[in-house]
Design an enzyme around this catalytic site. Structure first.
Site, mmCIF file in Angstrom:
data_model
loop_
_atom_site.group_PDB
_atom_site.id
_atom_site.type_symbol
_atom_site.label_atom_id
_atom_site.label_comp_id
_atom_site.label_asym_id
_atom_site.label_seq_id
_atom_site.Cartn_x
_atom_site.Cartn_y
_atom_site.Cartn_z
ATOM 1 N N TYR A 72 88.981 52.411 33.929
ATOM 2 C CA TYR A 72 87.579 52.557 33.514
ATOM 3 C C TYR A 72 86.985 51.209 33.101
ATOM 4 O O TYR A 72 85.793 50.980 33.290
ATOM 5 C CB TYR A 72 87.431 53.615 32.405
ATOM 6 C CG TYR A 72 87.396 55.017 32.995
ATOM 7 C CD1 TYR A 72 86.211 55.562 33.463
ATOM 8 C CD2 TYR A 72 88.557 55.769 33.132
ATOM 9 C CE1 TYR A 72 86.171 56.818 34.043
ATOM 10 C CE2 TYR A 72 88.535 57.034 33.706
ATOM 11 C CZ TYR A 72 87.330 57.549 34.155
ATOM 12 O OH TYR A 72 87.299 58.785 34.744
ATOM 13 N N ARG A 75 85.870 49.689 36.257
ATOM 14 C CA ARG A 75 84.626 50.317 36.728
ATOM 15 C C ARG A 75 83.443 49.904 35.854
ATOM 16 O O ARG A 75 82.339 49.686 36.351
ATOM 17 C CB ARG A 75 84.765 51.844 36.735
ATOM 18 C CG ARG A 75 85.606 52.342 37.901
ATOM 19 C CD ARG A 75 85.699 53.856 37.924
ATOM 20 N NE ARG A 75 84.405 54.510 37.984
ATOM 21 C CZ ARG A 75 84.207 55.793 37.677
ATOM 22 N NH1 ARG A 75 85.213 56.551 37.297
ATOM 23 N NH2 ARG A 75 83.004 56.322 37.763
ATOM 24 N N ASN A 107 75.875 60.628 37.463
ATOM 25 C CA ASN A 107 76.426 59.278 37.415
ATOM 26 C C ASN A 107 76.675 58.841 35.979
ATOM 27 O O ASN A 107 75.922 59.186 35.077
ATOM 28 C CB ASN A 107 75.474 58.295 38.102
ATOM 29 C CG ASN A 107 75.288 58.641 39.563
ATOM 30 O OD1 ASN A 107 76.059 59.421 40.119
ATOM 31 N ND2 ASN A 107 74.268 58.099 40.184
ATOM 32 N N HIS A 124 77.604 64.001 33.183
ATOM 33 C CA HIS A 124 79.021 63.613 33.176
ATOM 34 C C HIS A 124 79.314 62.462 32.226
ATOM 35 O O HIS A 124 80.334 61.795 32.361
ATOM 36 C CB HIS A 124 79.479 63.260 34.606
ATOM 37 C CG HIS A 124 79.527 64.443 35.530
ATOM 38 N ND1 HIS A 124 79.665 64.332 36.896
ATOM 39 C CD2 HIS A 124 79.468 65.777 35.278
ATOM 40 C CE1 HIS A 124 79.684 65.543 37.452
ATOM 41 N NE2 HIS A 124 79.553 66.434 36.481
ATOM 42 N N CYS A 155 89.734 56.267 12.829
ATOM 43 C CA CYS A 155 91.033 56.892 12.537
ATOM 44 C C CYS A 155 92.213 56.161 13.182
ATOM 45 O O CYS A 155 93.362 56.537 12.956
ATOM 46 C CB CYS A 155 91.025 58.354 12.989
ATOM 47 S SG CYS A 155 91.140 58.546 14.771
ATOM 48 N N GLY A 192 71.628 61.868 46.883
ATOM 49 C CA GLY A 192 72.877 61.103 46.876
ATOM 50 C C GLY A 192 74.058 61.830 46.258
ATOM 51 O O GLY A 192 74.898 61.201 45.633
ATOM 52 N N THR A 193 74.100 63.135 46.480
ATOM 53 C CA THR A 193 75.261 63.871 45.981
ATOM 54 C C THR A 193 75.800 64.783 47.081
ATOM 55 O O THR A 193 75.018 65.375 47.842
ATOM 56 C CB THR A 193 74.952 64.683 44.694
ATOM 57 O OG1 THR A 193 76.119 65.422 44.326
ATOM 58 C CG2 THR A 193 73.769 65.629 44.863
ATOM 59 N N ASN A 218 69.611 62.156 51.516
ATOM 60 C CA ASN A 218 71.017 61.818 51.765
ATOM 61 C C ASN A 218 71.127 61.432 53.240
ATOM 62 O O ASN A 218 70.539 62.109 54.074
ATOM 63 C CB ASN A 218 71.888 63.054 51.459
ATOM 64 C CG ASN A 218 73.355 62.724 51.297
ATOM 65 O OD1 ASN A 218 73.914 61.966 52.078
ATOM 66 N ND2 ASN A 218 73.985 63.312 50.292
HETATM 67 P P1 OAD Z 1 80.275 61.998 46.329
HETATM 68 O O1 OAD Z 1 81.070 60.775 46.660
HETATM 69 O O2 OAD Z 1 80.963 63.294 46.405
HETATM 70 O O3 OAD Z 1 78.995 62.068 47.280
HETATM 71 C C1 OAD Z 1 78.157 60.967 47.476
HETATM 72 C C2 OAD Z 1 77.027 61.389 48.388
HETATM 73 O O4 OAD Z 1 76.117 60.305 48.492
HETATM 74 C C3 OAD Z 1 77.449 61.755 49.820
HETATM 75 O O5 OAD Z 1 76.852 62.986 50.184
HETATM 76 C C4 OAD Z 1 76.900 60.601 50.662
HETATM 77 O O6 OAD Z 1 76.513 61.015 51.967
HETATM 78 C C5 OAD Z 1 75.699 60.204 49.837
HETATM 79 N N1 OAD Z 1 75.241 58.814 50.030
HETATM 80 C C6 OAD Z 1 75.946 57.724 50.376
HETATM 81 N N2 OAD Z 1 75.155 56.629 50.410
HETATM 82 C C7 OAD Z 1 73.913 57.059 50.084
HETATM 83 C C8 OAD Z 1 72.655 56.403 49.936
HETATM 84 N N3 OAD Z 1 72.515 55.099 50.145
HETATM 85 N N4 OAD Z 1 71.588 57.164 49.578
HETATM 86 C C9 OAD Z 1 71.722 58.494 49.365
HETATM 87 N N5 OAD Z 1 72.876 59.141 49.485
HETATM 88 C C10 OAD Z 1 73.967 58.443 49.845
HETATM 89 O O7 OAD Z 1 79.643 61.719 44.886
HETATM 90 P P2 OAD Z 1 78.950 62.739 43.875
HETATM 91 O O8 OAD Z 1 78.258 63.836 44.616
HETATM 92 O O9 OAD Z 1 78.174 61.927 42.923
HETATM 93 O O10 OAD Z 1 82.565 63.633 38.764
HETATM 94 O O11 OAD Z 1 80.205 63.355 43.135
HETATM 95 C C11 OAD Z 1 80.008 64.304 42.136
HETATM 96 C C12 OAD Z 1 81.043 64.145 41.064
HETATM 97 O O12 OAD Z 1 82.344 64.141 41.653
HETATM 98 C C13 OAD Z 1 80.983 62.829 40.321
HETATM 99 O O13 OAD Z 1 80.052 62.836 39.266
HETATM 100 C C14 OAD Z 1 82.373 62.677 39.808
HETATM 101 C C15 OAD Z 1 83.119 63.035 41.067
HETATM 102 O O14 OAD Z 1 84.431 63.423 40.934
HETATM 103 C C16 OAD Z 1 83.402 63.363 37.750
HETATM 104 O O15 OAD Z 1 83.984 62.304 37.669
HETATM 105 C C17 OAD Z 1 83.495 64.467 36.755
#
Ligand code: OAD
Length: 253
Positions: A72, A75, A107, A124, A155, A192-193, A218
């Site tokens: 972390y 990151r 994020n 998150h 602590c 972007g998810t 996306n």
């Molecule tokens: P993912 O890596 O699962 O998905 C990322 C998404 O962003 C994909 O659908 C890509 O196609 C899209 N993408 C890539 N580049 C892009 C761009 N320039 N513009 C728009 N979209 C783009 O990531 P998350 O959906 O954020 O949780 O993942 C969800 C959660 O899973 C995270 O918060 C994390 C992870 O495990 C925890 O850590 C609890």
């Protein structure tokens, strides 16, 4: 218009201009153009290179707190070097243009806040904060003087990042705010998810059930795509184009 930007439907522009409450859920894709890796990209995604069960669970931290803290820290340093991109900035502008925007993010990078978004619902957590693994007390600043993980100033227990790990509950107030926004908005943007992680993934469907327009920004399709208005392209290009289409006379553009 740049090649990567789809046409913005005029019906969407009209709906956006008329909306009283807009909700936007962002995922790691919105920060991709800032150089922050996503999770599930098959080449560069964090989960293509690292195993979440070794780094992002309470059990992993108990087993090897130094490994987890150091990962972390790496990151956190990566995110500190990154800058908000035009996608983040367009959402700052959207907050100014609509009567109410609820910006919900999965994020942990804090880039929405650094861009200037005023109210961000962090589902998150945030990698820039830490909390005591033993007592859960929030710690804003800590000594990074060699000890990994650093000790809680209250602590002496080990500090952990203030992020939600697999198997953990989301912060209740943030989740409640997100659920309320999904139920009451007229437009819900999924940006972007991949929409694979619950409960965030369900928010768009809750909005659909309440009759909201659901828009997906996306470059790739996701399980939500069949139910959403698609704006296929990178958020850093699509969001500014959307803002330009909806509020072309805004100063500064
Ligand atoms: P993912 O890596 O699962 O998905 C990322 C998404 O962003 C994909 O659908 C890509 O196609 C899209 N993408 C890539 N580049 C892009 C761009 N320039 N513009 C728009 N979209 C783009 O990531 P998350 O959906 O954020 O949780 O993942 C969800 C959660 O899973 C995270 O918060 C994390 C992870 O495990 C925890 O850590 C609890």
């Amino acid at each position: 218009m740049a090649n990567n930007v789809p046409d913005i439907p005029s019906s969407l522009v009209e709906a956006l201009r008329a909306a009283r409450h807009v909700a936007a859920l962002t995922g790691s894709g919105i920060s991709a153009e800032s150089g922050v890796p996503t999770f599930r990209d098959p080449q560069d995604g964090l989960w293509a290179k690292y195993r979440p069960e070794e780094l992002a669970t309470p059990l992993a931290f108990r087993r090897d707190p130094k490994l987890v803290w150091d990962w972390y820290t790496w990151r956190r340093q990566l995110v500190a070097r990154a800058l908000p991109n035009p996608g983040h900035l367009a959402l700052v502008e959207l907050e100014r243009c609509v009567p109410r925007l609820t910006l919900i993010t999965q994020n942990v990078d804090g880039l929405h806040q650094r861009a200037g978004s005023q109210a961000v619902v962090e589902l998150h957590g945030n990698i820039n904060r830490a909390k005591c693994f033993r007592e859960g007390v929030m710690v804003e600043a800590w000594e990074d003087a060699g000890q990994s993980p650093p000790a809680c100033p209250h602590c002496g227990g080990p500090l952990r990042p203030d992020v939600v790990w697999f198997g953990e509950a989301l912060p209740p107030a943030a989740l409640q705010a997100a659920v309320e926004a999904a139920a009451t908005c007229q437009i819900f943007f999924s940006i972007g998810t991949s929409g694979l992680i619950e409960p965030a993934a369900s928010l768009a469907y809750a909005a659909l059930r309440r009759g909201a327009l659901v828009v997906e920004i996306n470059p790739a399709t996701t399980p939500l795509s069949d139910n959403a208005i698609p704006l296929r392209g990178p958020a850093g290009q699509v969001l500014p184009a959307l803002m330009q289409a909806a509020w072309p006379s805004e100063p500064g553009r």
